[in-house]
Design a protein around this motif. Structure first.
Motif, PDB file in Angstrom:
ATOM      1  N   MET A  59     -15.028   1.092  -2.326  1.00 40.26           N
ATOM      2  CA  MET A  59     -13.577   1.267  -2.368  1.00 40.26           C
ATOM      3  C   MET A  59     -13.150   1.899  -3.688  1.00 40.26           C
ATOM      4  SD  MET A  59     -12.305  -2.285  -0.554  1.00 40.26           S
ATOM      5  CE  MET A  59     -10.608  -1.745  -0.340  1.00 40.26           C
ATOM      6  N   GLN A  68     -13.669   5.755  -3.719  1.00 38.89           N
ATOM      7  CA  GLN A  68     -12.631   6.402  -2.907  1.00 38.89           C
ATOM      8  C   GLN A  68     -11.279   6.373  -3.626  1.00 38.89           C
ATOM      9  OE1 GLN A  68     -12.712   8.196  -0.306  1.00 38.89           O
ATOM     10  NE2 GLN A  68     -14.258   7.577   1.164  1.00 38.89           N
ATOM     11  N   ALA A  69     -10.984   5.264  -4.309  1.00 44.40           N
ATOM     12  CA  ALA A  69      -9.737   5.168  -5.063  1.00 44.40           C
ATOM     13  C   ALA A  69      -9.707   6.197  -6.188  1.00 44.40           C
ATOM     14  CB  ALA A  69      -9.575   3.757  -5.624  1.00 44.40           C
ATOM     15  N   GLN A  79      -8.719   9.681  -5.070  1.00 48.01           N
ATOM     16  CA  GLN A  79      -7.276   9.896  -4.958  1.00 48.01           C
ATOM     17  C   GLN A  79      -6.603   9.930  -6.330  1.00 48.01           C
ATOM     18  OE1 GLN A  79      -5.210  10.647  -2.605  1.00 48.01           O
ATOM     19  NE2 GLN A  79      -6.529  10.498  -0.816  1.00 48.01           N
ATOM     20  N   LEU A 115     -13.509   0.116   5.271  1.00 46.80           N
ATOM     21  CA  LEU A 115     -12.606  -0.343   4.212  1.00 46.80           C
ATOM     22  C   LEU A 115     -12.552   0.653   3.054  1.00 46.80           C
ATOM     23  CD1 LEU A 115     -13.408  -4.169   4.101  1.00 46.80           C
ATOM     24  CD2 LEU A 115     -11.364  -3.059   5.017  1.00 46.80           C
ATOM     25  N   SER A 116     -13.677   1.271   2.755  1.00 45.23           N
ATOM     26  CA  SER A 116     -13.699   2.273   1.681  1.00 45.23           C
ATOM     27  C   SER A 116     -12.813   3.459   2.044  1.00 45.23           C
ATOM     28  CB  SER A 116     -15.136   2.746   1.423  1.00 45.23           C
ATOM     29  OG  SER A 116     -15.957   1.676   1.017  1.00 45.23           O
ATOM     30  N   MET A 158      -9.159   2.656   1.905  1.00 42.72           N
ATOM     31  CA  MET A 158      -8.627   2.739   0.545  1.00 42.72           C
ATOM     32  C   MET A 158      -8.164   4.173   0.241  1.00 42.72           C
ATOM     33  SD  MET A 158      -7.868   1.696  -2.487  1.00 42.72           S
ATOM     34  CE  MET A 158      -8.544   0.037  -2.719  1.00 42.72           C
ATOM     35  N   ASN A 159      -8.972   5.137   0.642  1.00 39.23           N
ATOM     36  CA  ASN A 159      -8.621   6.538   0.417  1.00 39.23           C
ATOM     37  C   ASN A 159      -7.287   6.884   1.066  1.00 39.23           C
ATOM     38  OD1 ASN A 159      -8.557   9.450   1.527  1.00 39.23           O
ATOM     39  ND2 ASN A 159     -10.174   9.587   0.002  1.00 39.23           N
ATOM     40  N   CYS A 189      -4.879   4.829   2.300  1.00 37.05           N
ATOM     41  CA  CYS A 189      -3.737   4.020   1.841  1.00 37.05           C
ATOM     42  C   CYS A 189      -3.235   4.498   0.482  1.00 37.05           C
ATOM     43  CB  CYS A 189      -4.136   2.545   1.759  1.00 37.05           C
ATOM     44  SG  CYS A 189      -4.320   1.734   3.369  1.00 37.05           S
ATOM     45  N   LEU A 190      -4.160   4.725  -0.431  1.00 41.88           N
ATOM     46  CA  LEU A 190      -3.766   5.183  -1.756  1.00 41.88           C
ATOM     47  C   LEU A 190      -3.180   6.592  -1.683  1.00 41.88           C
ATOM     48  CD1 LEU A 190      -3.744   4.021  -4.570  1.00 41.88           C
ATOM     49  CD2 LEU A 190      -5.980   5.020  -4.986  1.00 41.88           C
TER      50      LEU A 190
END
Length: 501
Positions: free
Chosen positions: A260, A263-264, A267, A398-399, A402-403, A405-406
Motif C-alpha cells: 500500500m 502505491q501511495a 500518487q 488493497l494496494s 490505495m492508489n 482512493c488517494l
C-alpha cells in the motif's frame, strides 16, 4: 516455446493497461472538444467534475472486488469479467444522450479498469519466471503509455471533424480493447499458482510445462513445481482466512504496508497534479487547444520511449535503486517548477509572466515524466510480487485500492490548492518524494531475481526450504512437515472419537 507463450500472454494481458491509459486519457481531449460542449449545453464545473471523477469512483469498487473474485473464480475469469464490463461501459459513453448517461458509462468503465489494474500485474507475476517477471508485470505501465498516446492522438485527429464524430468516435474506440480481452483470455493458461492453491495439481503441472517448458528442462520444471507445491501446502496449514489475519501476522502486516505504501508514494509523486496543471500553462503561453493536444500527444510519445527504457533496466538494476532515483528526480523537477512559478511567474510580475520561465516549466513537466517512469512501472510490479498466494489477491487488491482512493482525494483537493497557492503546492510533493526515497532505502527489500515463493526469505516467514535452491533439504523438510501434520490430524481424530466421561 514456453518462454514465448509466457511473454505472449503478458503482452496480451497488457491490453488491460492500454485500456487503463486510453480511458484515463480520452476524457482530457473529449471534454474540451467544441461539439461535445455544444451537444451537452456547455457543462458546468460540477458536471465536468462528475464526468471525470466517476471513473475513479468505479475503479475503487473494481479494485476492491479483485480481493474475492480472483480467488474464487481464478485469474482468467476475472480478466474476462473486466473486459465485458469495460465494453458495456464504453458503449454507454459513446452513445450517451445525456450527461447522466455519460457519467454512468464512465463509472462502469472505471469498475473494469479497477479490476484490470489489480489483476493484470498479479496474473503476469504468477505466470512469469523470476528472470523477467518484473518486465512482464511492468508491461501494464508500458501499455498504459500506449493507451494514453492513442487517446491523445485520436482526440487530436478527431478535432478536425465538425460533427459529433469529434467526441463519439474516441469514446467508442474504447470498446475494442475490452472485447479483445474478453474474447482472447480463453486462449491463455490459468495461473499455475492459483490452480495449485485450489488443489488442481495436475492442471498446475501442465500449465507450468506450457509456460516454462522448452523440451529440455524437465528437471527444472519438476523443481519449480515442487517449490510452488511445497510452499503453498505449508502456507495453507497456517493460513488465516479472515481479513484481520492480514494485520495479525507481522510478516503479512509488513507486506501489506509496503504494497500500500509504494502505491501511495506513486500518487504522492505529484503525477496527477502535473497532468492536471499542464493545460493552464499552455493557455498562459497563448497556445491553442489543438496545439495543446499535439504537445500532450508528444509527451505521450516520449512516455512510451521512457517506459521501454525502464523495462529494460528493471531486471538489470532491480526495483529499489530505480525507485530512489525516480523519487529524487521527481522531487527536484517539482522544486524547479515551484521556484520558477514563485519568483518568475506568480509573483509581482504575474500580469506579464516570464515566457522563458513558462517554457522551462513545460520542459520540466517532460523531464518529470521521464523520472516518474520507474515509479509508474514498479508501483504495479512490487505489490504483485511480495504477497504469498494465500493473500495475494487481497493484498494486491488493497494496494491498488490505495492508489485509486488517494488519487481520488488528490484529484478533489488539487484544484482548490492550486487556486489558493498556485505552484507552491508543488513544495508538498517535493517533500513527499523525498520521504518516499528515504523509505525505499531503509524499508523496502529488493525482490529482483527471487521467485514468488522465495519472497518469504525477505520477510522472515519461510516455512520450508525452496526446491530450486536446495532440492534435498526441501524434500526432507516437506516429508517431515507432512508427517507432523498427519500425527496432529490423528490426535484430533482420536479426541473426537473418544467417549466423553
Amino acid at each position: 516455446m514456453g518462454k514465448a507463450v509466457t511473454i505472449g500472454s503478458g503482452i496480451f494481458l497488457a491490453i488491460g493497461g492500454f485500456l487503463f491509459g486510453y480511458d484515463s486519457g480520452v476524457i482530457t481531449s473529449t471534454i474540451g472538444q467544441e461539439t461535445f460542449i455544444d451537444y451537452f449545453g456547455n457543462p458546468n464545473a460540477s458536471q465536468t467534475g462528475g464526468i471525470v471523477s466517476s471513473f475513479t469512483g468505479g475503479a475503487i469498487i473494481g479494485a476492491l472486488a479483485v480481493s474475492w473474485l480472483a480467488d474464487i473464480l481464478g485469474r482468467k475469469k476475472t480478466v474476462f469479467i473486466g473486459g465485458c464490463i469495460s465494453a458495456f461501459g464504453c458503449a454507454l459513453q459513446a452513445g450517451a444522450a445525456t450527461i447522466a448517461m455519460l457519467i454512468a458509462g464512465r463509472f462502469i468503465a472505471g469498475i473494469a479498469v479497477g479490476l484490470l489494474s489489480a489483476i493484470v500485474p498479479m496474473y503476469c507475476s504468477e505466470i512469469a519466471e523470476s528472470a523477467y517477471r518484473g518486465a512482464l508485470s511492468g508491461l501494464l505501465q508500458f501499455m498504459l503509455s500506449w493507451g494514453f498516446f492513442a487517446a491523445q492522438w485520436i482526440g487530436y485527429g478527431c478535432n478536425y471533424s465538425n460533427t459529433a464524430f469529434q467526441w463519439r468516435f474516441p469514446l467508442a474506440f474504447q470498446v475494442v480493447p475490452g472485447l479483445a480481452l474478453a474474447g482472447g483470455i480463453w486462449f491463455l493458461q490459468e495461473s499455475p499458482r492459483w490452480l495449485m492453491e485450489k488443489d488442481r495439481h495436475d492442471e498446475a503441472r501442465e500449465a507450468l510445462r506450457r509456460l516454462h517448458g522448452n523440451g529440455q528442462n524437465e528437471e527444472y520444471l519438476e523443481l519449480e513445481y515442487r517449490e510452488i507445491h511445497d510452499t503453498i501446502v505449508a502456507e495453507k496449514q497456517v493460513a488465516v482466512r479472515s481479513w484481520s489475519g492480514m494485520i495479525s501476522k507481522p510478516a503479512w502486516r509488513r507486506r501489506l504496508a509496503l504494497g500500500m505504501g509504494i502505491q501511495a508514494f506513486g500518487q504522492l509523486s505529484g503525477i496527477n497534479v502535473v497532468n492536471y496543471y499542464g493545460v493552464p500553462i499552455y493557455k498562459i503561453l497563448g497556445i491553442s487547444t489543438r496545439t495543446s493536444l499535439m504537445i500532450i500527444g508528444i509527451s505521450g510519445s516520449l512516455s512510451i520511449v521512457y517506459c521501454a527504457l525502464g523495462l529494460y533496466f528493471l531486471e538489470r538494476v532491480g526495483r529499489i535503486k530505480p525507485m530512489v532515483f525516480s523519487a529524487i528526480g521527481c522531487a527536484l523537477t517539482l522544486l524547479v517548477n515551484a521556484v520558477l512559478s514563485q519568483y518568475y511567474v506568480g509573483g509581482v510580475s504575474s500580469a506579464n509572466p516570464n515566457e522563458s520561465a513558462l517554457r522551462a516549466m513545460v520542459a520540466m513537466n517532460l523531464v518529470f515524466s521521464f523520472f516518474f517512469t520507474f515509479t509508474g512501472i514498479i508501483t504495479w510490479v512490487y505489490p504483485a510480487e511480495i504477497f504469498p498466494v494465500e493473500i495475494r489477491a487481497r493484498g494486491n487488491s488493497l494496494s491498488t485500492l490505495m492508489n485509486w482512493c488517494l488519487g481520488l482525494v488528490i484529484g478533489q483537493i488539487s484544484p482548490l490548492a492550486l487556486d489558493a497557492v498556485g505552484f507552491r503546492y508543488f513544495y508538498a510533493f517535493f517533500v513527499f518524494n523525498l520521504c518516499a526515497a528515504i523509505c525505499y532505502i531503509f524499508f523496502f527489500p529488493e525482490t529482483k531475481g527471487k521467485t514468488l515463493e522465495q519472497m518469504d526469505t525477505l520477510f522472515g516467514d519461510q516455512l520450508v526450504p525452496h526446491a530450486l535452491e536446495d532440492p534435498h533439504a526441501a524434500a526432507a523438510a516437506m516429508t517431515s512437515f507432512q508427517e507432523k501434520h498427519t500425527v496432529i490430524e490423528q490426535e484430533e481424530h482420536l479426541e473426537e472419537t473418544q467417549p466423553k466421561a
